[in-house]
Design a protein around this motif. Sequence first.
Motif, PDB file in Angstrom:
ATOM      1  N   GLU A 128      16.446 -13.333   8.161  1.00 36.78           N
ATOM      2  CA  GLU A 128      16.857 -13.890   9.441  1.00 36.78           C
ATOM      3  C   GLU A 128      18.334 -14.291   9.413  1.00 36.78           C
ATOM      4  O   GLU A 128      19.050 -14.098  10.396  1.00 36.78           O
ATOM      5  N   PHE A 129      18.784 -14.828   8.299  1.00 32.87           N
ATOM      6  CA  PHE A 129      20.190 -15.204   8.146  1.00 32.87           C
ATOM      7  C   PHE A 129      21.105 -13.999   8.307  1.00 32.87           C
ATOM      8  O   PHE A 129      22.089 -14.032   9.058  1.00 32.87           O
ATOM      9  N   ILE A 130      20.773 -12.908   7.623  1.00 33.00           N
ATOM     10  CA  ILE A 130      21.609 -11.703   7.695  1.00 33.00           C
ATOM     11  C   ILE A 130      21.508 -11.050   9.067  1.00 33.00           C
ATOM     12  O   ILE A 130      22.504 -10.558   9.610  1.00 33.00           O
ATOM     13  N   ARG A 131      20.317 -11.043   9.653  1.00 29.41           N
ATOM     14  CA  ARG A 131      20.165 -10.483  11.001  1.00 29.41           C
ATOM     15  C   ARG A 131      21.045 -11.229  11.995  1.00 29.41           C
ATOM     16  O   ARG A 131      21.710 -10.615  12.840  1.00 29.41           O
ATOM     17  N   GLU A 132      21.071 -12.542  11.901  1.00 31.12           N
ATOM     18  CA  GLU A 132      21.893 -13.334  12.813  1.00 31.12           C
ATOM     19  C   GLU A 132      23.378 -13.093  12.570  1.00 31.12           C
ATOM     20  O   GLU A 132      24.167 -13.017  13.513  1.00 31.12           O
ATOM     21  N   LEU A 133      23.766 -12.972  11.303  1.00 26.64           N
ATOM     22  CA  LEU A 133      25.168 -12.671  10.999  1.00 26.64           C
ATOM     23  C   LEU A 133      25.571 -11.314  11.568  1.00 26.64           C
ATOM     24  O   LEU A 133      26.666 -11.159  12.125  1.00 26.64           O
ATOM     25  N   ALA A 134      24.687 -10.329  11.412  1.00 25.91           N
ATOM     26  CA  ALA A 134      24.984  -8.990  11.925  1.00 25.91           C
ATOM     27  C   ALA A 134      25.128  -9.012  13.443  1.00 25.91           C
ATOM     28  O   ALA A 134      26.058  -8.413  14.006  1.00 25.91           O
ATOM     29  N   LYS A 135      24.208  -9.706  14.114  1.00 21.61           N
ATOM     30  CA  LYS A 135      24.257  -9.769  15.572  1.00 21.61           C
ATOM     31  C   LYS A 135      25.515 -10.484  16.045  1.00 21.61           C
ATOM     32  O   LYS A 135      26.207 -10.027  16.967  1.00 21.61           O
ATOM     33  N   LYS A 136      25.860 -11.597  15.410  1.00 22.87           N
ATOM     34  CA  LYS A 136      27.059 -12.343  15.789  1.00 22.87           C
ATOM     35  C   LYS A 136      28.325 -11.535  15.535  1.00 22.87           C
ATOM     36  O   LYS A 136      29.286 -11.604  16.308  1.00 22.87           O
ATOM     37  N   THR A 137      28.328 -10.767  14.443  1.00 18.87           N
ATOM     38  CA  THR A 137      29.498  -9.936  14.127  1.00 18.87           C
ATOM     39  C   THR A 137      29.672  -8.842  15.178  1.00 18.87           C
ATOM     40  O   THR A 137      30.781  -8.595  15.662  1.00 18.87           O
TER      41      THR A 137
END
Length: 237
Positions: free
Chosen positions: A222-231
């Motif tokens: 979930e952490f990486i998914r959110e980082l990817a989406k925000k990026t």
Amino acid sequence: METWHVELQGDSFDLEEFPNLFPIGGEVYFAREGEKVFMSADKMNECAQPQEVKDIAEELMNKIYPIARLHQENLVRPTLGVVWREDGEGARHGYALLSANISGRGKLSAQPSPDTATTQHTDAQVLFATLQKYPRLQTVIGILGLQEVNISQLYRCFEELEQHLKTVSGKGIWQNGLCSEKKQKLFKRTANTWMPNDGHARHYSGHDKPPDNPMSLEDAKEFIRELAKKTLEKFAS
């Protein structure tokens, strides 16, 4: 004008999300016809043969599906079914590749028109357009689109995002405000001391002291998914 459409196969729970995320009017779009969902794209209409159409549809789905999962994490990837060719009068011919062809006549609702095409792009369409510009982000989204992801793959995503941000903006992930420094350190320490029984540890046992409150694999995803989406949103077209 002759157009091509590819019928999707899968559970209705999964199929119904695609026309919502990628409606008619985009470079790639999905449309419902009854209980069926069809995929269409400008690039597909440049093809002469049904196998070319299916190959391009598969290539596009490789990019679209991970973006769809950023919005609905439990989506199951649909498979590509019959390839349909439609002429300007509505006559259709279906190609069930590696089996018999199908003929029919009717109008596919996947055919865009001024009345149905949207002028405002959805978030998913904007992210898809942004993704085409950045190879590192394509790598990240491709990994996140896998049904099963291990900690090493998540760390690869983290490094790709970090390098992308440093290259484009000169600053890393937390310096860009995409997460707190504390949470970034927690993820890195969790990943670097990960010792599961699945063979996906990044280092040898005892390489570093694990954090007192390590992330679970689901938390790390979930952490990486959110980082990817925000990026993606940060560099959205």
